[in-house]
Design an enzyme around this catalytic site. Structure first.
Site, PDB file in Angstrom:
ATOM      1  N   LYS A  54     -17.192 -44.884 -31.696  1.00 53.41           N
ATOM      2  CA  LYS A  54     -17.408 -43.428 -31.659  1.00 53.41           C
ATOM      3  C   LYS A  54     -16.840 -42.838 -30.375  1.00 53.41           C
ATOM      4  O   LYS A  54     -16.160 -41.813 -30.391  1.00 53.41           O
ATOM      5  CB  LYS A  54     -18.903 -43.108 -31.768  1.00 53.41           C
ATOM      6  N   GLN A  98     -28.252 -43.311 -31.499  1.00 55.88           N
ATOM      7  CA  GLN A  98     -27.909 -44.407 -32.407  1.00 55.88           C
ATOM      8  C   GLN A  98     -29.177 -45.070 -32.956  1.00 55.88           C
ATOM      9  O   GLN A  98     -30.045 -45.489 -32.199  1.00 55.88           O
ATOM     10  CB  GLN A  98     -27.039 -45.439 -31.659  1.00 55.88           C
ATOM     11  N   ASP A 121     -25.746 -35.527 -36.259  1.00 58.67           N
ATOM     12  CA  ASP A 121     -26.065 -36.459 -37.355  1.00 58.67           C
ATOM     13  C   ASP A 121     -26.725 -35.724 -38.521  1.00 58.67           C
ATOM     14  O   ASP A 121     -26.824 -36.268 -39.628  1.00 58.67           O
ATOM     15  CB  ASP A 121     -27.028 -37.549 -36.833  1.00 58.67           C
TER      16      ASP A 121
END
Ligand code: NDP
Length: 297
Positions: A54, A98, A121
């Site tokens: 990422k 994460q 997200d």
């Protein structure tokens, strides 16, 4: 029928290029550079790989990448303090924590502490509610990637029958909402659904997000349907190695489908591309600039 292979690797490169072009223009015209903060707690090897990837792709797209690697023993209070700090930081437009987090941390609490406008997200309860009511939101990356590929392949999705197998909060449910938003007739199937194969055979668009290797076979696919395989499963080979397979049995599904995403090289590469797109969108919104065309739901 020979299925058209929907090349997620090539399409994600195209999406990443679109993001990069927007970022270049935004920086040149307005002096603004989008920034993405990724928070990793602990040393889960798979998470390490994702976070590194990422960060690399964020920088390649011309954005600022901020990585926060915290020890596995980090307390929930310390993590929440970091989220507060990132929420207030004007150079950070997207925040991604994460998952999974260590057991002593309440993931829902942490996710809901992120400023919804920076929740790239799309897991914050406010964004879930906005998506569910058809309002502007941050959309989870994997389903957004699937939607982009479907729009690219079909043009309009209006009136098509879509079946989503799987009802998780991160894939199945938001995928169904997005398809409904594009005026599909949507069925969500799950582990208690009766005669799953028959339900799936009603689909013009079949999305498999089950987490069971090669469970969806050609018998589940209507002739000419589009099959989107979200699954990523590592299985052992007879040679003692491992390989990645999807939730669909590729050969038998491809024999019936009109179009299909392979695994690897289908949905997977789109997820990070959509994370970059969401960061750009969050940045544009925060500065009152027009949203990047073709990169949002
Ligand atoms: P979850 O395990 O959270 O959800 C799986 C869903 O599948 C559940 O709703 C479950 O039903 C349903 N299911 C399980 N078994 C059956 C069955 N036999 N028949 C019908 N439905 C069944 O998984 P995720 O949604 O998180 O992920 C799904 C897949 O997508 C996984 O392979 C994962 O690795 C992959 N993935 C890929 C990503 C990417 O970037 N490409 C990103 C995220 C996930 P029930 O609710 O009734 O238990």
């Amino acid at each position: 029928m020979t299925a058209h292979i929907i090349d997620g690797k090539a399409f994600s490169a195209k999406v990443q290029q679109m993001v990069t072009d927007h970022v270049t223009a935004m920086t040149a015209d307005h002096g603004i550079t989008p920034g993405l903060a990724v928070v990793l707690v602990g040393e889960d090897p798979a998470s390490e790989v994702y976070v590194r990837s990422k960060g690399k792709r964020t920088v390649e797209a011309g954005m600022n990448s901020y990585e926060h690697r915290l020890d596995a023993t980090t307390s929930q209070a310390e993590l929440l303090a970091l989220i507060d700090h990132l929420n207030a930081d004007q150079s950070v437009h997207g925040i991604l924590v994460q998952l999974p987090l260590p057991d002593h941390i309440d993931s829902a609490l942490v996710i809901n502490a992120i400023d919804p406008a920076k929740d790239v997200d799309g897991f914050h309860i406010s964004n879930v509610g906005l998506l569910g009511t058809g309002q502007k939101s941050m959309v989870p990356c994997t389903p957004l990637g699937c939607l982009m590929m479907l729009r690219d392949h079909h043009g309009s999705l209006s009136g098509l029958n879509a079946v989503v197998v799987g009802r998780s909060n991160i894939v199945g449910k938001p995928m169904a909402q997005l398809l409904l938003g594009d005026s599909c007739t949507v069925t969500i199937a799950h582990s208690r659904s009766k005669d799953l194969a028959a339900i799936c055979r009603s689909a013009d668009i079949l999305v498999a997000a089950v987490g069971r290797p090669e469970m969806i076979t050609g018998d589940f696919v209507k002739e000419g349907a589009t099959v989107i395989d979200v699954g990523i499963n590592r299985i052992a080979t007879p040679e003692g190695k491992t390989r990645l397979v999807g939730d669909c049995h590729y050969d038998s599904c491809a024999a019936k489908a009109g179009a299909i995403t392979p695994v690897p090289g289908g949905v997977g590469p789109m997820t990070i591309a959509c994370l970059l797109a969401n960061t750009l969108t969050a940045c544009a919104r925060s500065h009152g600039l027009p949203e990047p065309e073709g990169l949002t739901a």
